[in-house]
Every structure is written in structure tokens, then in C-alpha cells.
Design a protein around this motif. Structure first.
Motif, PDB file in Angstrom:
ATOM      1  N   ALA A   1      47.252  67.925  93.614  1.00  0.00           N
ATOM      2  CA  ALA A   1      46.906  67.425  94.951  1.00  0.00           C
ATOM      3  C   ALA A   1      45.913  68.357  95.622  1.00  0.00           C
ATOM      4  CB  ALA A   1      48.165  67.276  95.795  1.00  0.00           C
ATOM      5  N   LEU A   2      46.134  69.664  95.463  1.00  0.00           N
ATOM      6  CA  LEU A   2      45.236  70.645  96.056  1.00  0.00           C
ATOM      7  C   LEU A   2      43.837  70.524  95.451  1.00  0.00           C
ATOM      8  CD1 LEU A   2      46.150  74.324  96.821  1.00  0.00           C
ATOM      9  CD2 LEU A   2      43.988  73.771  95.756  1.00  0.00           C
ATOM     10  N   SER A   3      43.760  70.445  94.122  1.00  0.00           N
ATOM     11  CA  SER A   3      42.463  70.323  93.454  1.00  0.00           C
ATOM     12  C   SER A   3      41.747  69.050  93.865  1.00  0.00           C
ATOM     13  CB  SER A   3      42.654  70.333  91.934  1.00  0.00           C
ATOM     14  OG  SER A   3      43.176  71.567  91.507  1.00  0.00           O
ATOM     15  N   HIS A   4      42.498  67.964  93.972  1.00  0.00           N
ATOM     16  CA  HIS A   4      41.910  66.676  94.357  1.00  0.00           C
ATOM     17  C   HIS A   4      41.299  66.748  95.753  1.00  0.00           C
ATOM     18  CE1 HIS A   4      41.335  62.348  94.405  1.00  0.00           C
ATOM     19  NE2 HIS A   4      41.967  62.285  95.565  1.00  0.00           N
ATOM     20  N   GLN A   5      42.025  67.368  96.695  1.00  0.00           N
ATOM     21  CA  GLN A   5      41.525  67.512  98.066  1.00  0.00           C
ATOM     22  C   GLN A   5      40.195  68.273  98.083  1.00  0.00           C
ATOM     23  OE1 GLN A   5      42.523  66.541 101.068  1.00  0.00           O
ATOM     24  NE2 GLN A   5      44.694  65.999 100.960  1.00  0.00           N
ATOM     25  N   MET A   6      40.139  69.371  97.340  1.00  0.00           N
ATOM     26  CA  MET A   6      38.958  70.214  97.393  1.00  0.00           C
ATOM     27  C   MET A   6      37.779  69.605  96.635  1.00  0.00           C
ATOM     28  SD  MET A   6      39.967  72.354  99.467  1.00  0.00           S
ATOM     29  CE  MET A   6      38.463  73.315  99.514  1.00  0.00           C
ATOM     30  N   LYS A   7      38.048  68.876  95.559  1.00  0.00           N
ATOM     31  CA  LYS A   7      36.952  68.212  94.839  1.00  0.00           C
ATOM     32  C   LYS A   7      36.293  67.162  95.729  1.00  0.00           C
ATOM     33  CE  LYS A   7      38.500  68.895  90.081  1.00  0.00           C
ATOM     34  NZ  LYS A   7      39.048  68.259  88.848  1.00  0.00           N
ATOM     35  N   ASN A   8      37.101  66.420  96.463  1.00  0.00           N
ATOM     36  CA  ASN A   8      36.546  65.425  97.384  1.00  0.00           C
ATOM     37  C   ASN A   8      35.694  66.092  98.453  1.00  0.00           C
ATOM     38  OD1 ASN A   8      37.711  63.267  96.087  1.00  0.00           O
ATOM     39  ND2 ASN A   8      39.503  63.166  97.424  1.00  0.00           N
ATOM     40  N   LEU A   9      36.160  67.245  98.961  1.00  0.00           N
ATOM     41  CA  LEU A   9      35.401  67.957  99.986  1.00  0.00           C
ATOM     42  C   LEU A   9      34.077  68.470  99.411  1.00  0.00           C
ATOM     43  CD1 LEU A   9      35.213  69.101 102.855  1.00  0.00           C
ATOM     44  CD2 LEU A   9      36.396  71.155 102.032  1.00  0.00           C
ATOM     45  N   GLU A  10      34.107  69.027  98.205  1.00  0.00           N
ATOM     46  CA  GLU A  10      32.880  69.520  97.572  1.00  0.00           C
ATOM     47  C   GLU A  10      31.868  68.395  97.373  1.00  0.00           C
ATOM     48  OE1 GLU A  10      34.210  73.382  94.900  1.00  0.00           O
ATOM     49  OE2 GLU A  10      34.513  71.372  94.066  1.00  0.00           O
ATOM     50  N   GLN A  11      32.353  67.235  96.988  1.00  0.00           N
ATOM     51  CA  GLN A  11      31.459  66.102  96.788  1.00  0.00           C
ATOM     52  C   GLN A  11      30.818  65.657  98.093  1.00  0.00           C
ATOM     53  OE1 GLN A  11      33.893  63.169  94.842  1.00  0.00           O
ATOM     54  NE2 GLN A  11      33.841  64.210  92.849  1.00  0.00           N
ATOM     55  N   ARG A  12      31.616  65.645  99.169  1.00  0.00           N
ATOM     56  CA  ARG A  12      31.080  65.219 100.466  1.00  0.00           C
ATOM     57  C   ARG A  12      30.091  66.235 101.028  1.00  0.00           C
ATOM     58  NH1 ARG A  12      36.427  63.762 101.752  1.00  0.00           N
ATOM     59  NH2 ARG A  12      36.563  65.349 103.392  1.00  0.00           N
ATOM     60  N   LEU A  13      30.385  67.521 100.815  1.00  0.00           N
ATOM     61  CA  LEU A  13      29.519  68.562 101.360  1.00  0.00           C
ATOM     62  C   LEU A  13      28.323  68.860 100.461  1.00  0.00           C
ATOM     63  CD1 LEU A  13      32.179  71.148 102.646  1.00  0.00           C
ATOM     64  CD2 LEU A  13      30.897  69.474 103.992  1.00  0.00           C
ATOM     65  N   GLY A  14      28.453  68.544  99.186  1.00  0.00           N
ATOM     66  CA  GLY A  14      27.362  68.815  98.254  1.00  0.00           C
ATOM     67  C   GLY A  14      27.248  70.279  97.878  1.00  0.00           C
ATOM     68  N   VAL A  15      28.365  71.024  97.942  1.00  0.00           N
ATOM     69  CA  VAL A  15      28.370  72.443  97.578  1.00  0.00           C
ATOM     70  C   VAL A  15      29.578  72.726  96.696  1.00  0.00           C
ATOM     71  CG1 VAL A  15      27.165  73.209  99.657  1.00  0.00           C
ATOM     72  CG2 VAL A  15      29.670  73.082  99.658  1.00  0.00           C
ATOM     73  N   VAL A  16      29.497  73.826  95.946  1.00  0.00           N
ATOM     74  CA  VAL A  16      30.628  74.305  95.159  1.00  0.00           C
ATOM     75  C   VAL A  16      31.315  75.399  95.954  1.00  0.00           C
ATOM     76  CG1 VAL A  16      31.339  75.438  93.018  1.00  0.00           C
ATOM     77  CG2 VAL A  16      29.487  73.751  92.983  1.00  0.00           C
ATOM     78  N   LEU A  17      32.623  75.281  96.149  1.00  0.00           N
ATOM     79  CA  LEU A  17      33.350  76.209  97.000  1.00  0.00           C
ATOM     80  C   LEU A  17      34.058  77.311  96.220  1.00  0.00           C
ATOM     81  CD1 LEU A  17      34.834  73.628  99.531  1.00  0.00           C
ATOM     82  CD2 LEU A  17      32.900  75.168  99.877  1.00  0.00           C
ATOM     83  N   TRP A  18      34.361  77.067  94.947  1.00  0.00           N
ATOM     84  CA  TRP A  18      34.982  78.111  94.135  1.00  0.00           C
ATOM     85  C   TRP A  18      34.621  77.931  92.666  1.00  0.00           C
ATOM     86  CZ3 TRP A  18      39.688  75.228  96.051  1.00  0.00           C
ATOM     87  CH2 TRP A  18      40.092  74.242  95.163  1.00  0.00           C
ATOM     88  N   ARG A  19      34.802  79.001  91.923  1.00  0.00           N
ATOM     89  CA  ARG A  19      34.592  78.969  90.478  1.00  0.00           C
ATOM     90  C   ARG A  19      35.762  79.671  89.808  1.00  0.00           C
ATOM     91  NH1 ARG A  19      29.267  77.501  89.836  1.00  0.00           N
ATOM     92  NH2 ARG A  19      27.850  78.088  91.538  1.00  0.00           N
ATOM     93  N   LYS A  20      36.092  79.232  88.599  1.00  0.00           N
ATOM     94  CA  LYS A  20      37.167  79.874  87.849  1.00  0.00           C
ATOM     95  C   LYS A  20      36.664  81.156  87.204  1.00  0.00           C
ATOM     96  CE  LYS A  20      40.095  75.893  86.786  1.00  0.00           C
ATOM     97  NZ  LYS A  20      40.749  75.110  85.701  1.00  0.00           N
ATOM     98  N   GLN A  21      37.482  82.180  87.264  1.00  0.00           N
ATOM     99  CA  GLN A  21      37.180  83.464  86.636  1.00  0.00           C
ATOM    100  C   GLN A  21      38.477  83.946  85.997  1.00  0.00           C
ATOM    101  OE1 GLN A  21      36.116  87.415  88.711  1.00  0.00           O
ATOM    102  NE2 GLN A  21      34.144  86.442  88.332  1.00  0.00           N
ATOM    103  N   GLY A  22      38.665  83.531  84.746  1.00  0.00           N
ATOM    104  CA  GLY A  22      39.945  83.781  84.091  1.00  0.00           C
ATOM    105  C   GLY A  22      41.019  82.933  84.736  1.00  0.00           C
TER     106      GLY A  22
END
Length: 299
Positions: free
Chosen positions: A31-52
Motif C-alpha cells: 500500500a505504501l509503495s502504491h501510494q508513492m508510485k502514484n505520487l511520483e507519476q503525478r509529479l513527474g519526479v523520482v522520490l527515492w531509489r533503492k540502495q541495498g
């Protein structure tokens, strides 16, 4: 953008992992990932990246998490305040202290105020000392005791009392006993101040810099009592409110001096949000502070 998005970003900033953020917010990771993916798509920016196993915020994510910290603090403060009111309590008052010497005076009215408002939750802090007025505007503080107001219309400033700044020296100091002194008399002196930028220090901005004077030495001291003891031992001179000499002058052998043709009178204010001025406990604080003499015994 919704409040949940800001809470998610703040939780990620604090925890660093998706699972910890999900636990903190009582959400599933999906649910958390889904919320943030939708926000990234609407804003057109990447908010986080995986590092390990960690999630690292991007530049955009760091910016938005800083915004989230301020906004959520405001929302949480409002919710807490409303909850207290709903429970029949008076509320909470968070007072900021904008100057070191203000503490010495404020402690003389704190106990009478607490006794007058037994149901009021009172917090006194210097956490926002260098941006306290901004903290009031953003609901992190409810009031600030300050002698350096910013009359820009954003806040209400209630004048409490006037006071005078004096040069404090040892009673055996070479300048002691003079009727008046000049800024140039400090050219060969060690100046004691609080650890604050020179632009905020009256010693520099009102006395030394206008006269083009640089002291022999500049030492910063955190505690008022230690500063007075250093002055008494002839290890420096300091510019402080005259009230700080009450009862301390004779015991520490201190004297006060005034500058010729250089009035150093200031006014102490209580800064609050305009909509809070009429609150009974704010008016109670103003009344008590206004009637309290600006002369205290510093123990």
C-alpha cells in the motif's frame, strides 16, 4: 498531493526502510509503495531509489521530506491543541526564548504563571533561538520572548517593558567610576558575548561596528553567570541588560557604565500569532510580564 504522502516520506526519512516506515504508519508495504508510485507519476519526479536494503531519498525526495517535516509539525500541533480543547483542558503553550539573558528574567515570572494556570501545559524552549519568529508562524511555537522584533505584519508584538543595556566591568577595572565612556575605550579590551553571530550582538552592531572599533579580543560564553564572573575577575567586559546586576554587583564587585551620546534602551516583546492574542492564557502571560519589574536577583 495528500497528507499521507508527506507522512510516508517523513517516515522513510526517519527509518530508512520500507518495512519500518510501513510499520510506523500501520500500512502494508504494498500500500505504501502504491501510494508513492502514484505520487511520483503525478509529479513527474523520482522520490527515492533503492540502495541495498535501504531506500535513499533523491534530491526531490529530500526537498519534499523537509516540506513534510514542517507541514506535519503544524498539523500535529493543531490536532494536539484541538484535542486538549475538546477534552476540556485549557490547552498548551510553547514559549520560545530568543535571547540568552531573557532566561534570567523569564524564570522570575514562570512560577507565578504556572500557579495562575494550573491546567495549562507549558513548555519553554530555546530550540528555535535563531529562527524563533519563523517557528511561531509555522505553529512550532506559540509565543516568543524577544527584544529584536521584526515588524513585518506577520506576527503580533506586545510591548512588555523597556530596559537599558550597560557595559559591565569589574569594580577595579580602569574604566570603573567614569561618568560615561566612548566605544573607542574598548579598543584594548577583551569583549565577552554570547555565542551568537556578530550581526545579532548589540555589542558589535550598536557599539563597536558603527564606530569602526575592533576589540583586542572576543570571547564567547554560553552562561550568563560565568560571563559575569569572568568580568568580575577582569578577564573581559560585557554588554548586558542592567537588571542582571541586581544583587550580583556587590557580591562579584561589578560596576556598570554607559556610553556617551549612545542610548542603548531596548523593549522586550511577546510575539504571538495575530489570532492567538485574545486567548486568555496569552493575555494572562502578557499581564504578568508587563507588571513584573525588569530587575532581578541572578542566583
Amino acid at each position: 498531493m495528500e497528507l499521507i504522502h508527506l507522512r510516508i516520506l517523513l517516515a522513510l526519512k526517519q527509518s530508512g526502510t520500507l518495512s519500518a516506515a510501513a510499520d510506523q504508519l500501520h500500512l502494508t508495504q504494498s500500500a505504501l509503495s502504491h501510494q508513492m508510485k502514484n505520487l511520483e507519476q503525478r509529479l513527474g519526479v523520482v522520490l527515492w531509489r533503492k540502495q541495498g536494503r535501504l531506500l535513499v531519498l533523491t534530491q526531490a525526495g529530500k526537498y519534499l521530506s523537509d516540506v513534510a517535516e514542517s507541514v506535519i509539525a503544524t498539523i500535529d500541533s493543531a490536532e494536539q491543541h484541538l484535542a486538549l480543547l475538546g477534552a476540556g483542558k485549557t490547552g498548551k503553550l510553547t514559549v520560545g526564548i530568543d535571547c540568552h539573558a531573557c532566561y534570567e528574567w523569564f524564570r522570575t515570572i514562570l512560577q507565578p504563571y504556572l500557579q495562575a494556570w494550573p491546567e495549562l501545559d507549558v513548555e519553554v524552549t530555546s530550540r528555535y533561538r535563531f529562527n524563533s519568529l519563523e517557528a511561531v508562524r509555522h505553529y512550532k511555537l506559540d509565543a516568543v520572548l524577544t527584544a529584536d522584533p521584526a515588524f513585518d505584519g506577520a506576527l503580533h508584538y506586545q510591548a512588555l517593558f523597556d530596559f537599558e543595556l550597560v557595559l559591565i566591568v569589574a569594580s577595579r577595572h580602569r574604566l570603573a567610576g567614569r561618568g560615561f565612556i566612548e566605544p573607542s575605550d574598548l579598543r584594548q579590551e577583551t569583549v565577552l558575548t554570547y555565542p551568537v553571530d556578530r550581526e545579532r550582538l548589540d555589542m558589535f552592531r550598536k557599539v563597536l561596528q558603527p564606530a569602526g572599533i575592533e576589540p583586542l579580543k572576543h570571547i564567547t560564553v554560553e552562561e550568563t553567570d560565568i560571563m559575569l564572573q569572568l568580568a568580575a575577575s577582569q578577564r573581559g567586559v560585557c554588554l548586558l541588560p542592567e537588571w542582571l546586576l541586581a544583587e550580583k554587583a556587590d557580591r562579584l564587585a561589578l560596576a556598570s557604565l554607559r556610553f556617551s551620546d549612545l542610548p542603548l534602551t531596548k523593549t522586550m516583546y511577546l510575539a504571538t500569532r495575530h489570532e492567538d492574542v485574545t486567548l486568555e492564557y496569552i493575555q494572562g502571560l502578557i499581564g504578568l510580564a508587563s507588571n513584573r519589574p525588569a530587575r532581578i536577583d541572578v542566583e
